[in-house]
Design an enzyme around this catalytic site. Structure first.
Site, short mmCIF file in Angstrom:
data_model
loop_
_atom_site.label_atom_id
_atom_site.label_comp_id
_atom_site.label_asym_id
_atom_site.label_seq_id
_atom_site.Cartn_x
_atom_site.Cartn_y
_atom_site.Cartn_z
N GLY A 104 -26.18 -60.28 36.23
CA GLY A 104 -26.33 -61.65 36.73
C GLY A 104 -25.20 -62.57 36.29
O GLY A 104 -24.61 -63.29 37.10
N ARG A 105 -24.87 -62.53 35.01
CA ARG A 105 -23.86 -63.47 34.48
C ARG A 105 -22.44 -63.03 34.82
O ARG A 105 -21.49 -63.72 34.45
CB ARG A 105 -24.04 -63.64 32.97
CG ARG A 105 -24.05 -62.35 32.19
CD ARG A 105 -24.58 -62.59 30.78
NE ARG A 105 -24.77 -61.34 30.04
CZ ARG A 105 -25.85 -60.58 30.08
NH1 ARG A 105 -26.85 -60.90 30.89
NH2 ARG A 105 -25.94 -59.49 29.34
N LYS A 141 -30.72 -61.96 42.24
CA LYS A 141 -30.49 -60.52 42.20
C LYS A 141 -31.81 -59.77 42.43
O LYS A 141 -31.90 -58.88 43.24
CB LYS A 141 -29.89 -60.15 40.84
CG LYS A 141 -29.53 -58.70 40.69
CD LYS A 141 -28.83 -58.45 39.37
CE LYS A 141 -28.70 -56.96 39.13
NZ LYS A 141 -28.06 -56.64 37.86
N GLU A 160 -38.58 -69.28 38.85
CA GLU A 160 -37.99 -70.58 39.19
C GLU A 160 -37.43 -70.57 40.61
O GLU A 160 -37.67 -71.48 41.41
CB GLU A 160 -36.85 -70.93 38.21
CG GLU A 160 -37.27 -71.19 36.79
CD GLU A 160 -37.33 -69.93 35.93
OE1 GLU A 160 -37.42 -68.81 36.49
OE2 GLU A 160 -37.29 -70.07 34.69
N HIS A 219 -14.76 -88.83 21.74
CA HIS A 219 -15.49 -90.05 21.38
C HIS A 219 -16.95 -89.74 21.10
O HIS A 219 -17.80 -90.64 21.16
CB HIS A 219 -15.34 -91.08 22.49
CG HIS A 219 -13.91 -91.51 22.64
ND1 HIS A 219 -13.37 -92.55 21.92
CD2 HIS A 219 -12.90 -90.97 23.37
CE1 HIS A 219 -12.09 -92.66 22.23
NE2 HIS A 219 -11.77 -91.71 23.10
N LYS A 278 -40.77 -65.33 29.57
CA LYS A 278 -41.16 -65.25 30.99
C LYS A 278 -42.59 -64.74 31.09
O LYS A 278 -43.41 -65.28 31.83
CB LYS A 278 -40.26 -64.26 31.73
CG LYS A 278 -38.88 -64.73 32.09
CD LYS A 278 -38.23 -63.68 33.01
CE LYS A 278 -36.74 -63.81 33.08
NZ LYS A 278 -36.10 -62.72 33.81
N GLU A 294 -25.84 -64.79 26.42
CA GLU A 294 -26.76 -63.78 26.96
C GLU A 294 -26.15 -62.40 26.73
O GLU A 294 -26.85 -61.41 26.56
CB GLU A 294 -27.03 -64.03 28.45
CG GLU A 294 -28.27 -63.33 28.96
CD GLU A 294 -28.77 -63.87 30.29
OE1 GLU A 294 -29.75 -64.64 30.31
OE2 GLU A 294 -28.19 -63.51 31.33
#
Ligand code: F6P
Length: 541
Positions: free
Chosen positions: A268-269, A206, A212, A385, A505, A354
């Protein structure tokens, strides 16, 4: 708006909780033969059985009252009509516009945003068709066989989850990879068997400044150029961008003609059905992508128009508030009995945590109640399990959402009935358990009885749909988006900012040169961080 804990419904729920906290699901079911069919709701192909929750009709009445006193209906309208409800960033919150039909009108700052949304969708569709048909060629003239999405957070989790979820519908002669982590292993492993001449990178960000993503994008460009004789002209044929930041895209060297835009009113999410979903569209084709959007939209309409009592996201959101704030539950487990949904819990973690991991209310005061629970999960039956032991017999209350589909996409012998038998068995075992009397009657030695007792009374929702289609996936995601919205509204928090990711950050930016400097840096951190930096520098040699 009154503080949450001063609302009459909150006070009533607090008192009511005292009367119900020891009531068991066994009792509730014994007293009401119809409970299992009565406490259900369905919409847009999703059936929700919420009868195995620790609620009575009175609880539900009070929870709906709480939603009303929290102004939920008005907040929903405010979101759907483009009001700037993300107050800390002064932005509208309009992911619902991303899946609105062409003729819809949603205004932001006096402008209808729907036509732009459809322009971008059309551009994505044309591009996807060119790549999928082989008409879009790489720099050497070879067709594109591999697509690598580079992004992180909302620019990765939605695309990778949707790719996995819709793999059944995907173009199998193309390879899709997703690179997110700044750990070089992610990029190296994702590309080690790919031919640069056949590979297309989608740089999804965005902001187009995320450390990253930009680091991975640089490495991708180097990888591509070193595989294609260093000719910079190759970049235009092998890189496209998805961003709101045209300027940064151009600076990176991607032709802005090959940029797919979106808008600051898409968080973003909440962005997987914007251009951030380009990799999904490349994988499943524009038609299936459109079907997924229609599934989202159907749930949007349901959320906006259905009465609270029949409203799936409202029901799920209020139940989550009930357990978080009154029973002290710390987490919610999401357990898809569908292998294709293996990345769904990871996707939900960003969406829920978030959004609702906030400690102050909209007016900036510190809240005196719990907000967003921790969401986690794994596909069934694998979880059975592993961690289910704790859900069944541990000391914590863990409300669970079980997701299942009546039809398998890949039928194989008895597998599907066995799978579904397991999901039903789990919800039954959690709710009703096994009493000491039952354990004894099985001939268990007295000393072992306590170890083999299942207390039960462990709540769950069961969501059942016909099969995992693109439409169902869209509806399911929108269901959780709006459940998050419902919870955030009750908690009076801003579910649409994420200031909590900023500090780390910024500190990382300060530490990078301290790790890279040739000479020992002057360190001004705390003694632990200073010592760790020194140790790392020494160890890396
Ligand atoms: O982690 C914070 C965050 O801003 C997320 O909200 C977002 O999804 C992610 O980073 C990626 O941001 P961008 O798309 O700008 O690279």
């Amino acid at each position: 708006m009154k503080p949450l804990t001063k609302l009459p419904a909150w006070k009533a729920l607090t008192a009511h909780h005292r009367t119900i906290k020891d009531v068991t699901l066994r009792d509730l079911f014994a007293k009401d033969a119809k409970r299992g069919t009565r406490l259900t709701a369905s919409a847009v192909g999703l059936f929700l059985d919420y009868s195995k929750n620790r609620v009575t009709d009175e609880t539900l009445k009070l929870l709906f009252q709480l939603a009303k006193e929290s102004g939920l209906k008005d907040r929903i309208e405010a979101m759907f009509t483009g009001k700037k409800i993300n107050i800390t960033e002064d932005r509208a919150v309009l992911h619902v516009a991303l899946r609105a039909p062409k003729n819809a009108k949603i205004m932001v700052d006096g402008k209808n945003v729907v036509p732009e949304v459809h322009d971008v969708l059309e551009k994505m569709g044309k591009f996807a068709n060119r790549v999928r048909s082989g008409r879009w060629k790489g720099y050497t003239g070879k067709r594109i066989k591999n697509v690598v999405n580079i992004g992180i957070g909302g620019s990765d989790l939605g695309p990778v989850m949707a790719y996995e979820a819709l793999k059944h519908y995907s173009k199998r002669d193309m390879t899709f990879r997703f690179v997110s982590n700044v750990d070089g292993a992610d990029f190296v492993e994702a590309t080690q068997d790919l031919d640069p001449a056949e590979t297309l990178f989608i740089v999804s960000s965005k902001t187009f400044v995320t450390l990253e993503t930009m680091t991975n994008a640089e490495s991708a460009r180097n990888w591509l150029l070193s595989g294609l004789d260093g000719n910079k002209k190759a970049v235009a044929k092998h890189f496209v961008a998805v961003s709101t930041n045209a300027q940064k895209v151009a600076v990176f060297g991607i032709d802005t003609a090959n940029m797919f835009g979106f808008w600051d009113w898409v968080g973003g999410r909440y962005s997987m059905d914007s251009a951030i979903g380009l990799s999904t569209m490349l994988a499943v084709g524009p038609e299936n992508f459109g079907k997924m959007l229609s599934g989202f939209h159907a749930m949007d309409k349901h959320f906006r128009t259905a009465p609270l009592e029949k409203n799936l996201p409202v029901l799920m959101g209020l139940l989550s508030v009930w357990y978080s704030d009154f029973f002290g539950a710390q987490t919610v487990a999401v357990l898809p009995y569908e292998q294709y949904l293996k990345r769904f819990p990871a996707y939900l973690q960003q969406l829920t945590m978030e959004s609702n991991g906030k400690h102050v209310s909209l007016d900036g005061t510190k809240v005196n109640y719990e907000t967003g629970p921790i969401y986690w999960g794994e596909p069934g039956t694998n979880g059975q399990h592993s961690f289910y032991q704790l859900i069944h017999q541990g000391t914590r209350l863990i409300p669970c959402d079980f997701l299942a589909f009546a039809k398998a996409l890949t039928p194989l012998g008895r597998h599907h009935d066995i799978l579904i038998a397991n999901v039903l068995a789990q919800t039954e075992a959690l709710a009703f358990g096994k009493t000491p009397e039952q354990v004894k009657a099985e001939g268990t030695p007295d000393a072992l009885i306590p170890h083999r007792v299942f207390e039960g009374n462990r709540p769950s929702n069961t969501l059942l749909a016909d099969s995992l289609t693109p439409e169902t996936l869209g509806s399911l995601i929108a269901l959780y988006e709006h459940s998050v919205f419902t919870q955030g509204t009750v908690w009076q928090i801003n579910s649409f900012d994420q200031w909590g990711v900023e500090l780390g950050k910024a500190l990382a930016q300060a530490i990078i040169p301290e790790l890279e400097s040739k000479t020992p840096p002057r360190l001004k951190h705390d003694s632990s961080t200073n010592a760790l930096i020194k140790r790392y520098r020494k160890m890396k040699g």
